[in-house]
Design a protein around this motif. Sequence first.
Motif, PDB file in Angstrom:
ATOM      1  N   ASN A 165       9.481  -5.728  11.760  1.00  0.00           N
ATOM      2  CA  ASN A 165      10.864  -5.259  11.914  1.00  0.00           C
ATOM      3  C   ASN A 165      11.712  -5.457  10.658  1.00  0.00           C
ATOM      4  O   ASN A 165      12.733  -4.792  10.497  1.00  0.00           O
ATOM      5  N   ILE A 166      11.291  -6.377   9.787  1.00  0.00           N
ATOM      6  CA  ILE A 166      12.124  -6.646   8.607  1.00  0.00           C
ATOM      7  C   ILE A 166      11.362  -6.504   7.289  1.00  0.00           C
ATOM      8  O   ILE A 166      11.939  -6.690   6.222  1.00  0.00           O
ATOM      9  N   LYS A 214      12.945  -3.909   4.863  1.00  0.00           N
ATOM     10  CA  LYS A 214      14.229  -4.339   4.311  1.00  0.00           C
ATOM     11  C   LYS A 214      14.019  -5.397   3.229  1.00  0.00           C
ATOM     12  O   LYS A 214      14.680  -5.379   2.191  1.00  0.00           O
ATOM     13  N   TYR A 215      13.085  -6.311   3.484  1.00  0.00           N
ATOM     14  CA  TYR A 215      12.836  -7.381   2.517  1.00  0.00           C
ATOM     15  C   TYR A 215      12.223  -6.812   1.239  1.00  0.00           C
ATOM     16  O   TYR A 215      12.564  -7.242   0.136  1.00  0.00           O
ATOM     17  N   CYS A 261       5.924  -0.726   2.089  1.00  0.00           N
ATOM     18  CA  CYS A 261       6.600  -1.870   1.456  1.00  0.00           C
ATOM     19  C   CYS A 261       6.219  -1.969  -0.016  1.00  0.00           C
ATOM     20  O   CYS A 261       7.061  -2.281  -0.868  1.00  0.00           O
ATOM     21  N   ARG A 311      12.707  -4.034  -0.122  1.00  0.00           N
ATOM     22  CA  ARG A 311      13.737  -3.368  -0.933  1.00  0.00           C
ATOM     23  C   ARG A 311      14.592  -4.363  -1.711  1.00  0.00           C
ATOM     24  O   ARG A 311      15.329  -3.973  -2.623  1.00  0.00           O
ATOM     25  N   LEU A 312      14.503  -5.653  -1.353  1.00  0.00           N
ATOM     26  CA  LEU A 312      15.264  -6.683  -2.057  1.00  0.00           C
ATOM     27  C   LEU A 312      14.520  -7.246  -3.259  1.00  0.00           C
ATOM     28  O   LEU A 312      15.108  -7.956  -4.075  1.00  0.00           O
TER      29      LEU A 312
END
Length: 277
Positions: free
Chosen positions: A165-166, A169-170, A195, A172-173
């Motif tokens: 789920n994350i 997002k991670y 990813c 992209r950091l």
Amino acid sequence: MSTTLNLKAAYQSLSPAERRVADYVLENPEEASHMTIDCLAANAGVSLPSVTRLTKKLGYSGFSEFKIALAGSVAAKTGRAQKLALLDDDTDTEFADKLLMGQRSAMAATSLLIDRESLRCLADHIVSAKRVVFFGLGSSIAAARNINEDFLRIGIDSAIMSNPNIMGKYARLLGKEDVFIGLSRTGLTKRTLDCMTFAKAQGSFTAFFTNNEDSVAVAKADLCFVTPRLDEIYDYCGLETNAMQYAVLEVLSIMVARKLARFSKEDYVRILMEPGN
């Protein structure tokens, strides 16, 4: 048909450059079975595409499969080959013995497949990275847990990202000072591959570990390490092994510790042997 016989049978249909590769392999089969594609091309005096075209013409999916087959031919000729034949009427002891032999064969194949220079390059990036993050799902990411703990012990900012789920997002950091390491036995896990794409777009150095040399990661990652999946065990049990990824990652862990020079050989062995490791 053995690889050497395959080469001889196809010899007349080969181009001049392909024949130079064939000549070198036939004259130096054992040495050639330990070479990278770059090394073989240089020794034969041809370009990399010439080596690739030869392996394809011989019916192999690529250089990695050709190299494993050649190593098998060499082993068979020298009497070192060990056939893994799992039978329904094997006793438990016989079954276990054959599986262990299969693991040993896979380790030999892994030693041939893994490029040492690529391992050195990844270790260098890890040493200089701001942080190292392992990405993967399910049992694939299990191979990263030990090396992640080892990295934390020797002072590297390391983490595992396995929550679907994350993960995106991670990723992209991550930035230019970070190292992304993806793990997927099939090499087809879309979320992990996505990813890697996100991290690479942000400038991160990307490495990928898989059992599938046809994975898109081979072309897209900065470095890709392909380990055998033990086809005969897979065919019999429907199971793949993570053992070779564990082995290669452990080698990587020790290489990184050595480069950091924060521990002596005795210190690092002691850390790895502590209870719970």
